[in-house]
Motif scaffolding. Structure first.
Motif, short mmCIF file in Angstrom:
data_model
loop_
_atom_site.label_atom_id
_atom_site.label_comp_id
_atom_site.label_asym_id
_atom_site.label_seq_id
_atom_site.Cartn_x
_atom_site.Cartn_y
_atom_site.Cartn_z
N MET A 1 0.84 -1.17 0.00
CA MET A 1 0.00 0.00 0.00
C MET A 1 0.89 1.23 0.00
SD MET A 1 -3.17 -1.00 2.35
CE MET A 1 -3.98 -2.54 2.11
N SER A 2 0.42 2.28 -0.62
CA SER A 2 1.26 3.46 -0.77
C SER A 2 0.56 4.70 -0.25
CB SER A 2 1.64 3.62 -2.23
OG SER A 2 0.49 3.66 -3.03
N GLN A 3 1.26 5.82 -0.33
CA GLN A 3 0.77 7.06 0.21
C GLN A 3 -0.44 7.58 -0.55
OE1 GLN A 3 3.77 9.96 1.37
NE2 GLN A 3 5.23 8.60 0.41
N ALA A 4 -1.20 8.45 0.10
CA ALA A 4 -2.34 9.10 -0.53
C ALA A 4 -1.82 10.14 -1.51
CB ALA A 4 -3.19 9.76 0.54
N LEU A 5 -2.71 10.57 -2.38
CA LEU A 5 -2.32 11.61 -3.32
C LEU A 5 -1.73 12.79 -2.56
CD1 LEU A 5 -5.36 11.60 -5.77
CD2 LEU A 5 -3.07 10.78 -6.22
N PRO A 6 -0.58 13.31 -2.99
CA PRO A 6 0.07 14.38 -2.25
C PRO A 6 -0.79 15.64 -2.12
CG PRO A 6 1.33 13.80 -4.22
CD PRO A 6 0.15 12.89 -4.15
N THR A 7 -1.69 15.85 -3.03
CA THR A 7 -2.52 17.06 -3.00
C THR A 7 -3.70 16.94 -2.04
OG1 THR A 7 -3.79 16.27 -4.90
CG2 THR A 7 -1.91 17.72 -5.36
N LYS A 96 -1.72 8.70 9.85
CA LYS A 96 -2.04 7.34 10.28
C LYS A 96 -3.54 7.14 10.39
CE LYS A 96 -1.32 4.44 14.36
NZ LYS A 96 -0.70 4.39 15.70
N VAL A 97 -4.00 5.97 9.97
CA VAL A 97 -5.39 5.57 10.12
C VAL A 97 -5.43 4.36 11.04
CG1 VAL A 97 -7.42 4.65 8.92
CG2 VAL A 97 -6.03 6.40 7.81
N THR A 98 -6.31 4.40 12.06
CA THR A 98 -6.51 3.26 12.95
C THR A 98 -7.94 2.79 12.81
OG1 THR A 98 -4.87 4.11 14.51
CG2 THR A 98 -6.40 2.44 15.33
N LEU A 99 -8.10 1.53 12.45
CA LEU A 99 -9.42 0.90 12.29
C LEU A 99 -9.62 -0.02 13.49
CD1 LEU A 99 -8.75 -0.18 8.62
CD2 LEU A 99 -10.04 1.83 9.32
N THR A 100 -10.76 0.13 14.19
CA THR A 100 -11.01 -0.66 15.39
C THR A 100 -12.38 -1.31 15.31
OG1 THR A 100 -9.77 1.03 16.61
CG2 THR A 100 -10.97 -0.58 17.92
N VAL A 120 -0.14 3.18 8.39
CA VAL A 120 0.69 4.37 8.37
C VAL A 120 0.97 4.71 6.91
CG1 VAL A 120 2.84 5.44 9.14
CG2 VAL A 120 1.70 3.73 10.58
N LEU A 121 0.34 5.77 6.42
CA LEU A 121 0.43 6.12 5.01
C LEU A 121 1.85 6.41 4.55
CD1 LEU A 121 -2.70 8.44 5.05
CD2 LEU A 121 -2.57 6.21 3.96
N SER A 122 2.57 7.25 5.29
CA SER A 122 3.90 7.68 4.86
C SER A 122 4.91 6.54 4.84
CB SER A 122 4.40 8.82 5.75
OG SER A 122 4.48 8.39 7.09
N GLN A 123 4.70 5.50 5.67
CA GLN A 123 5.62 4.37 5.72
C GLN A 123 5.11 3.18 4.93
OE1 GLN A 123 6.41 3.51 9.84
NE2 GLN A 123 7.12 5.58 10.26
N GLN A 124 3.94 3.32 4.36
CA GLN A 124 3.32 2.25 3.57
C GLN A 124 3.28 0.95 4.39
OE1 GLN A 124 5.10 2.01 -0.32
NE2 GLN A 124 5.64 4.16 -0.26
N ARG A 125 2.80 1.05 5.62
CA ARG A 125 2.83 -0.09 6.53
C ARG A 125 1.46 -0.36 7.13
NH1 ARG A 125 6.48 0.96 11.35
NH2 ARG A 125 4.58 1.82 12.21
N VAL A 126 1.04 -1.63 7.09
CA VAL A 126 -0.21 -2.07 7.70
C VAL A 126 0.14 -3.06 8.80
CG1 VAL A 126 -2.36 -3.34 7.32
CG2 VAL A 126 -1.53 -1.77 5.57
#
Length: 159
Positions: A1-7, A96-100, A120-126
């Motif tokens: 997974m990668s970062q969101a659109l920069p804009t 960061k997005v946290t789903l609970t 974590v969007l910037s680190q492309q980590r789930v």
């Protein structure tokens, strides 16, 4: 997974709901009833959404629903990331997005489910776990579904 659109972060936030209550002292606004938030490619739907705009949690969005949903395009030409959970916390400053509770995230055919998922969007980590931070959901298993296309290695070109 990668970062969101920069804009996305540069775009205005638009929120529609059946009702809204702003508390200037706490810096919180509560939106209730068929809530929809959009900011660039980010789209959140929820029954209740709280926007925290104060020093300690600048840009924190908490959405709840059965489920609340989030969709965001990670990059030009890529399929959107789709997420759902009973509670979604989006920390814009921390990226960061946290789903609970009944958490699910999907991109490019890959699906991850669990009690809690941190993205974590910037680190492309789930990161997914089988229980929530308050110990609820213990015993729930993390599940990942990986499509066959994700397992293929890129072919070397004949040079």
């Amino acid at each position: 997974m990668s970062q969101a659109l920069p804009t996305d972060r540069e775009q205005p936030i638009k929120i529609t709901a059946d009702s809204a209550v702003r508390n200037e002292q706490t810096g919180e606004t509560r939106y209730e009833g068929a809530v929809e938030l959009t900011q660039g490619s980010l789209h959140i739907k929820a029954d209740l959404l709280t926007l925290h705009q104060h020093q300690d949690s600048d840009g924190l969005v908490t959405a709840t629903g059965t489920p609340a949903t989030l969709k965001q395009t990670p990059a030009e030409g890529k399929e959107p990331v789709k997420a759902a959970a009973n509670r979604i916390t989006y920390d814009q400053k921390g990226d960061k997005v946290t789903l609970t509770e009944n958490a699910r995230i999907e991109q490019d055919g890959a699906i991850v489910t669990g009690a809690t998922i941190n993205y974590v969007l910037s680190q492309q980590r789930v990161t997914a776990t089988g229980e929530t931070s308050d110990g609820q959901g213990a015993g729930q298993r993390v599940e990942m579904i990986i499509p066959p296309s994700a397992m293929e290695r890129p072919k070397k070109s004949d040079s």
